[in-house]
Scaffold this motif. Structure first.
Motif, short mmCIF file in Angstrom:
data_model
loop_
_atom_site.label_atom_id
_atom_site.label_comp_id
_atom_site.label_asym_id
_atom_site.label_seq_id
_atom_site.Cartn_x
_atom_site.Cartn_y
_atom_site.Cartn_z
N ARG A 78 13.58 -1.90 -3.86
CA ARG A 78 12.81 -2.18 -2.63
C ARG A 78 11.37 -1.70 -2.77
O ARG A 78 10.45 -2.37 -2.33
N PHE A 79 11.20 -0.53 -3.36
CA PHE A 79 9.85 -0.04 -3.61
C PHE A 79 9.09 -1.02 -4.50
O PHE A 79 7.92 -1.34 -4.24
N SER A 80 9.75 -1.51 -5.52
CA SER A 80 9.11 -2.43 -6.47
C SER A 80 8.67 -3.72 -5.80
O SER A 80 7.62 -4.28 -6.13
N SER A 81 9.46 -4.21 -4.87
CA SER A 81 9.08 -5.42 -4.13
C SER A 81 7.80 -5.18 -3.34
O SER A 81 6.88 -6.00 -3.36
N LEU A 82 7.74 -4.07 -2.64
CA LEU A 82 6.53 -3.74 -1.87
C LEU A 82 5.35 -3.49 -2.80
O LEU A 82 4.22 -3.91 -2.53
N ALA A 83 5.62 -2.80 -3.91
CA ALA A 83 4.55 -2.53 -4.88
C ALA A 83 3.99 -3.83 -5.45
O ALA A 83 2.79 -3.95 -5.68
N THR A 84 4.87 -4.80 -5.68
CA THR A 84 4.44 -6.10 -6.21
C THR A 84 3.55 -6.82 -5.21
O THR A 84 2.50 -7.36 -5.58
N ASP A 85 3.94 -6.82 -3.95
CA ASP A 85 3.12 -7.50 -2.94
C ASP A 85 1.78 -6.80 -2.73
O ASP A 85 0.76 -7.45 -2.52
N ALA A 86 1.79 -5.48 -2.81
CA ALA A 86 0.52 -4.74 -2.72
C ALA A 86 -0.38 -5.10 -3.89
O ALA A 86 -1.60 -5.28 -3.73
N LEU A 87 0.20 -5.23 -5.07
CA LEU A 87 -0.56 -5.62 -6.26
C LEU A 87 -1.15 -7.02 -6.10
O LEU A 87 -2.30 -7.27 -6.46
N ARG A 88 -0.38 -7.93 -5.54
CA ARG A 88 -0.87 -9.29 -5.31
C ARG A 88 -2.06 -9.29 -4.36
O ARG A 88 -3.07 -9.96 -4.60
N ALA A 89 -1.94 -8.56 -3.26
CA ALA A 89 -3.04 -8.49 -2.29
C ALA A 89 -4.28 -7.89 -2.94
O ALA A 89 -5.39 -8.41 -2.79
N LEU A 90 -4.11 -6.81 -3.67
CA LEU A 90 -5.24 -6.15 -4.33
C LEU A 90 -5.86 -7.06 -5.39
O LEU A 90 -7.09 -7.14 -5.52
N SER A 91 -5.04 -7.78 -6.13
CA SER A 91 -5.56 -8.71 -7.15
C SER A 91 -6.39 -9.81 -6.51
O SER A 91 -7.45 -10.19 -7.03
N LEU A 92 -5.92 -10.33 -5.38
CA LEU A 92 -6.69 -11.36 -4.68
C LEU A 92 -8.02 -10.82 -4.17
O LEU A 92 -9.03 -11.53 -4.18
N GLU A 93 -8.05 -9.57 -3.77
CA GLU A 93 -9.31 -8.95 -3.36
C GLU A 93 -10.27 -8.88 -4.54
O GLU A 93 -11.47 -9.11 -4.39
N LEU A 94 -9.74 -8.59 -5.73
CA LEU A 94 -10.59 -8.57 -6.92
C LEU A 94 -11.10 -9.97 -7.28
O LEU A 94 -12.09 -10.10 -7.99
N CYS A 95 -10.42 -10.98 -6.78
CA CYS A 95 -10.85 -12.37 -7.00
C CYS A 95 -11.81 -12.84 -5.91
O CYS A 95 -12.20 -14.01 -5.89
N GLY A 96 -12.19 -11.96 -5.00
CA GLY A 96 -13.17 -12.29 -3.98
C GLY A 96 -12.59 -12.73 -2.65
O GLY A 96 -13.30 -13.31 -1.82
N PHE A 97 -11.31 -12.46 -2.40
CA PHE A 97 -10.68 -12.85 -1.15
C PHE A 97 -10.55 -11.64 -0.23
O PHE A 97 -10.44 -10.51 -0.69
N ASN A 98 -10.54 -11.91 1.06
CA ASN A 98 -10.17 -10.91 2.06
C ASN A 98 -8.68 -11.09 2.30
O ASN A 98 -8.23 -12.22 2.53
N THR A 99 -7.93 -10.01 2.22
CA THR A 99 -6.48 -10.14 2.34
C THR A 99 -5.92 -9.37 3.52
O THR A 99 -6.51 -8.39 3.98
N LYS A 100 -4.78 -9.83 3.95
CA LYS A 100 -4.02 -9.17 4.99
C LYS A 100 -2.55 -9.39 4.66
O LYS A 100 -2.16 -10.51 4.31
N VAL A 101 -1.76 -8.35 4.73
CA VAL A 101 -0.32 -8.46 4.50
C VAL A 101 0.34 -8.20 5.85
O VAL A 101 0.06 -7.20 6.50
N MET A 102 1.19 -9.14 6.24
CA MET A 102 1.79 -9.04 7.57
C MET A 102 3.21 -9.57 7.57
O MET A 102 3.65 -10.20 6.60
N GLU A 103 3.90 -9.33 8.68
CA GLU A 103 5.24 -9.86 8.84
C GLU A 103 5.14 -11.36 9.11
O GLU A 103 4.35 -11.80 9.94
N PHE A 104 5.93 -12.13 8.39
CA PHE A 104 5.91 -13.58 8.51
C PHE A 104 6.75 -14.04 9.70
O PHE A 104 6.31 -14.80 10.55
N ILE A 105 8.00 -13.60 9.75
CA ILE A 105 8.88 -13.86 10.89
C ILE A 105 9.68 -12.60 11.17
O ILE A 105 9.64 -11.65 10.39
N ASP A 106 10.42 -12.58 12.24
CA ASP A 106 11.18 -11.41 12.63
C ASP A 106 12.23 -11.07 11.57
O ASP A 106 12.83 -11.97 10.98
#
Length: 158
Positions: A78-106
């Motif tokens: 479970r930690f690894s899943s969250l760590a992966t998504d955090a890495l994706r968001a951070l990588s996109l920021e390095l590519c010049g994007f503004n990112t937000k990670v949020m709940e998609f559905i309940d």
């Protein structure tokens, strides 16, 4: 089909991947960058790459500082899943994007409900330098070399 084989358009407005398993999300992000997407929306699923690499890493802090996670397979997963998504968001920021990670559905509908929203931005050199430092510390902490790092290196802003 395979997103890696899609070459029908250029300069798309948005890429959206829904429950793309393991590295399919990473390849969707790459395709968004290749096609010049202004927005990338990703709802990842079944991330296992980082978890597997943590198991083989001799330098990860998941087995050190965060050993309460690393000592229990389900918690590490479970930690690894969250760590992966955090890495994706951070990588996109390095590519010049503004990112937000949020709940998609309940949560009652699916446990895989994180949405990574990335909108093309215009970060300053100082902001990019801070993000690069944060990224390097994070990768060192995880003690892994993720596929995403190889895929997106050419898109990281300097």
């Amino acid at each position: 089909g395979d997103i890696k084989e899609f070459h029908e358009f250029d300069n798309v407005d948005m890429i959206f991947s829904l429950h793309a398993c393991n590295n399919a999300t990473d390849y969707s992000i790459l395709k968004g960058l290749e096609l010049g997407a202004k927005a990338i929306l990703a709802v990842p699923c079944c991330q296992s790459e980082i978890n597997q690499k943590i198991d083989k890493s001799s330098t990860t802090e998941i087995k050190g500082v965060l050993s309460p996670f690393g000592n229990h397979g389900i918690l590490q997963e479970r930690f690894s899943s969250l760590a992966t998504d955090a890495l994706r968001a951070l990588s996109l920021e390095l590519c010049g994007f503004n990112t937000k990670v949020m709940e998609f559905i309940d949560m009652e509908h699916t446990p895989k409900n994180i949405l990574i929203k990335a909108i093309k931005g215009n970060p300053t050199e100082e902001k990019l330098a801070q993000k690069r430092e944060e990224y390097n510390r994070y990768i060192q902490f995880l003690g892994v070399k993720p596929l995403l790092d190889n895929l997106l290196q050419d898109y990281f802003k300097k």
